[in-house]
Design a protein around this motif. Structure first.
Motif, PDB file in Angstrom:
ATOM      1  N   ARG A  48       0.660  -1.473   0.203  1.00 22.68           N
ATOM      2  CA  ARG A  48      -0.332  -0.374   0.035  1.00 22.68           C
ATOM      3  C   ARG A  48       0.654   1.366   0.028  1.00 22.68           C
ATOM      4  O   ARG A  48       1.707   1.301   0.381  1.00 22.68           O
ATOM      5  CB  ARG A  48      -1.048  -0.199   1.198  1.00 22.68           C
ATOM      6  CG  ARG A  48      -1.774  -1.575   1.098  1.00 22.68           C
ATOM      7  CD  ARG A  48      -2.534  -1.125   2.608  1.00 22.68           C
ATOM      8  NE  ARG A  48      -1.481  -1.303   3.679  1.00 22.68           N
ATOM      9  CZ  ARG A  48      -1.846  -1.367   5.187  1.00 22.68           C
ATOM     10  NH1 ARG A  48      -3.364  -0.644   5.546  1.00 22.68           N
ATOM     11  NH2 ARG A  48      -1.131  -1.079   5.939  1.00 22.68           N
ATOM     12  N   PHE A  49       0.183   2.140  -0.396  1.00 24.24           N
ATOM     13  CA  PHE A  49       1.162   3.108  -0.967  1.00 24.24           C
ATOM     14  C   PHE A  49       0.625   4.764   0.598  1.00 24.24           C
ATOM     15  O   PHE A  49      -0.430   4.487   0.464  1.00 24.24           O
ATOM     16  CB  PHE A  49       1.228   3.800  -1.328  1.00 24.24           C
ATOM     17  CG  PHE A  49       1.899   3.310  -3.034  1.00 24.24           C
ATOM     18  CD1 PHE A  49       3.510   3.777  -3.106  1.00 24.24           C
ATOM     19  CD2 PHE A  49       1.381   2.635  -4.032  1.00 24.24           C
ATOM     20  CE1 PHE A  49       4.406   3.089  -4.135  1.00 24.24           C
ATOM     21  CE2 PHE A  49       2.051   2.025  -4.960  1.00 24.24           C
ATOM     22  CZ  PHE A  49       3.371   2.445  -5.079  1.00 24.24           C
ATOM     23  N   ALA A  50       0.939   4.956   1.266  1.00 26.14           N
ATOM     24  CA  ALA A  50       0.963   6.283   2.437  1.00 26.14           C
ATOM     25  C   ALA A  50       1.569   6.932   1.746  1.00 26.14           C
ATOM     26  O   ALA A  50       2.727   7.440   1.760  1.00 26.14           O
ATOM     27  CB  ALA A  50       1.139   5.389   3.566  1.00 26.14           C
ATOM     28  N   THR A  51       1.355   8.249   2.570  1.00 18.88           N
ATOM     29  CA  THR A  51       1.569  10.016   2.666  1.00 18.88           C
ATOM     30  C   THR A  51       3.083   9.965   3.180  1.00 18.88           C
ATOM     31  O   THR A  51       2.601   8.613   4.809  1.00 18.88           O
ATOM     32  CB  THR A  51       0.792  10.754   2.711  1.00 18.88           C
ATOM     33  OG1 THR A  51       0.074  10.431   3.488  1.00 18.88           O
ATOM     34  CG2 THR A  51      -0.431  10.804   1.682  1.00 18.88           C
ATOM     35  N   ALA A  52       3.271  10.826   3.508  1.00 18.11           N
ATOM     36  CA  ALA A  52       4.705  11.012   4.547  1.00 18.11           C
ATOM     37  C   ALA A  52       3.788  11.593   5.869  1.00 18.11           C
ATOM     38  O   ALA A  52       4.445  10.997   6.811  1.00 18.11           O
ATOM     39  CB  ALA A  52       5.707  12.096   4.319  1.00 18.11           C
ATOM     40  N   ASP A  53       2.786  12.215   5.862  1.00 18.29           N
ATOM     41  CA  ASP A  53       2.392  12.502   6.816  1.00 18.29           C
ATOM     42  C   ASP A  53       1.449  11.219   7.789  1.00 18.29           C
ATOM     43  O   ASP A  53       1.713  10.651   8.888  1.00 18.29           O
ATOM     44  CB  ASP A  53       1.747  13.566   6.472  1.00 18.29           C
ATOM     45  CG  ASP A  53       1.858  14.593   5.955  1.00 18.29           C
ATOM     46  OD1 ASP A  53       2.612  15.085   6.808  1.00 18.29           O
ATOM     47  OD2 ASP A  53       0.810  15.652   5.560  1.00 18.29           O
ATOM     48  N   ALA A  54       0.865  10.260   6.579  1.00  9.76           N
ATOM     49  CA  ALA A  54       0.698   9.425   7.789  1.00  9.76           C
ATOM     50  C   ALA A  54       1.526   8.750   8.695  1.00  9.76           C
ATOM     51  O   ALA A  54       0.940   7.846   9.352  1.00  9.76           O
ATOM     52  CB  ALA A  54      -0.770   8.336   5.948  1.00  9.76           C
ATOM     53  N   ILE A  55       2.461   8.212   7.034  1.00 14.23           N
ATOM     54  CA  ILE A  55       3.029   7.271   7.999  1.00 14.23           C
ATOM     55  C   ILE A  55       3.932   8.158   9.544  1.00 14.23           C
ATOM     56  O   ILE A  55       4.121   7.387  10.477  1.00 14.23           O
ATOM     57  CB  ILE A  55       4.890   7.342   7.006  1.00 14.23           C
ATOM     58  CG1 ILE A  55       3.973   6.354   6.104  1.00 14.23           C
ATOM     59  CG2 ILE A  55       5.660   6.324   7.496  1.00 14.23           C
ATOM     60  CD1 ILE A  55       5.161   6.233   4.869  1.00 14.23           C
ATOM     61  N   SER A  56       4.318   8.997   9.484  1.00 14.63           N
ATOM     62  CA  SER A  56       4.821   9.816  10.075  1.00 14.63           C
ATOM     63  C   SER A  56       3.449  10.286  11.577  1.00 14.63           C
ATOM     64  O   SER A  56       5.237  10.830  12.517  1.00 14.63           O
ATOM     65  CB  SER A  56       5.835  11.017  10.055  1.00 14.63           C
ATOM     66  OG  SER A  56       4.992  12.410   9.853  1.00 14.63           O
ATOM     67  N   GLY A  57       2.503  10.113  11.703  1.00 14.92           N
ATOM     68  CA  GLY A  57       1.558  10.374  12.979  1.00 14.92           C
ATOM     69  C   GLY A  57       0.928  12.198  12.597  1.00 14.92           C
ATOM     70  O   GLY A  57       0.703  12.460  13.339  1.00 14.92           O
ATOM     71  N   THR A  58       1.928  12.469  11.502  1.00 18.80           N
ATOM     72  CA  THR A  58       1.155  13.924  11.205  1.00 18.80           C
ATOM     73  C   THR A  58       0.453  14.616  10.837  1.00 18.80           C
ATOM     74  O   THR A  58      -0.355  15.231  10.563  1.00 18.80           O
ATOM     75  CB  THR A  58       2.795  15.103  11.187  1.00 18.80           C
ATOM     76  OG1 THR A  58       3.373  14.529   9.815  1.00 18.80           O
ATOM     77  CG2 THR A  58       3.509  14.372  12.195  1.00 18.80           C
ATOM     78  N   ALA A  59      -0.450  13.502  10.311  1.00 22.05           N
ATOM     79  CA  ALA A  59      -2.072  13.624   8.945  1.00 22.05           C
ATOM     80  C   ALA A  59      -2.829  14.875  10.103  1.00 22.05           C
ATOM     81  O   ALA A  59      -3.208  14.364  11.149  1.00 22.05           O
ATOM     82  CB  ALA A  59      -2.904  12.693   8.721  1.00 22.05           C
ATOM     83  N   GLY A  60      -3.124  15.292   9.823  1.00 20.07           N
ATOM     84  CA  GLY A  60      -4.657  16.705  10.676  1.00 20.07           C
ATOM     85  C   GLY A  60      -3.764  17.686  11.298  1.00 20.07           C
ATOM     86  O   GLY A  60      -4.583  18.037  11.934  1.00 20.07           O
ATOM     87  N   GLN A  61      -1.957  17.826  11.825  1.00 20.83           N
ATOM     88  CA  GLN A  61      -2.455  18.612  12.658  1.00 20.83           C
ATOM     89  C   GLN A  61      -1.718  20.024  11.838  1.00 20.83           C
ATOM     90  O   GLN A  61      -1.408  20.094  10.895  1.00 20.83           O
ATOM     91  CB  GLN A  61      -0.596  18.195  12.886  1.00 20.83           C
ATOM     92  CG  GLN A  61      -0.649  17.073  14.349  1.00 20.83           C
ATOM     93  CD  GLN A  61       0.568  16.168  14.890  1.00 20.83           C
ATOM     94  OE1 GLN A  61       1.158  17.312  14.613  1.00 20.83           O
ATOM     95  NE2 GLN A  61       0.193  15.144  14.950  1.00 20.83           N
TER      96      GLN A  61
END
Length: 61
Positions: A48-61
């Motif tokens: 699966r491909f994921a964004t860097a934000d999703a991988i690092s846990g910073t999505a939506g901050q």
């Protein structure tokens, strides 16, 4: 192309250049005593491909 097995004095010779050998190892087509298992180990069952934000846990901050 010559490479050392890394743990001793053994060398393996291949009649190709370095880039061709690397490609053959990564695609599982190299006939070698040392890298033959990599094709099964590196072959992912699901990818699966994921964004860097999703991988690092910073999505939506």
């Amino acid at each position: 192309m010559l490479y050392d097995e890394g743990r001793g004095l053994l060398w393996e010779q291949h009649d190709m250049g370095c880039l061709s050998f690397l490609l053959a190892v990564l695609t599982g087509t190299a006939e070698t005593a040392y890298f033959g298992y990599l094709h099964d180990v590196l072959k992912p069952r699901v990818h699966r491909f994921a964004t860097a934000d999703a991988i690092s846990g910073t999505a939506g901050q």
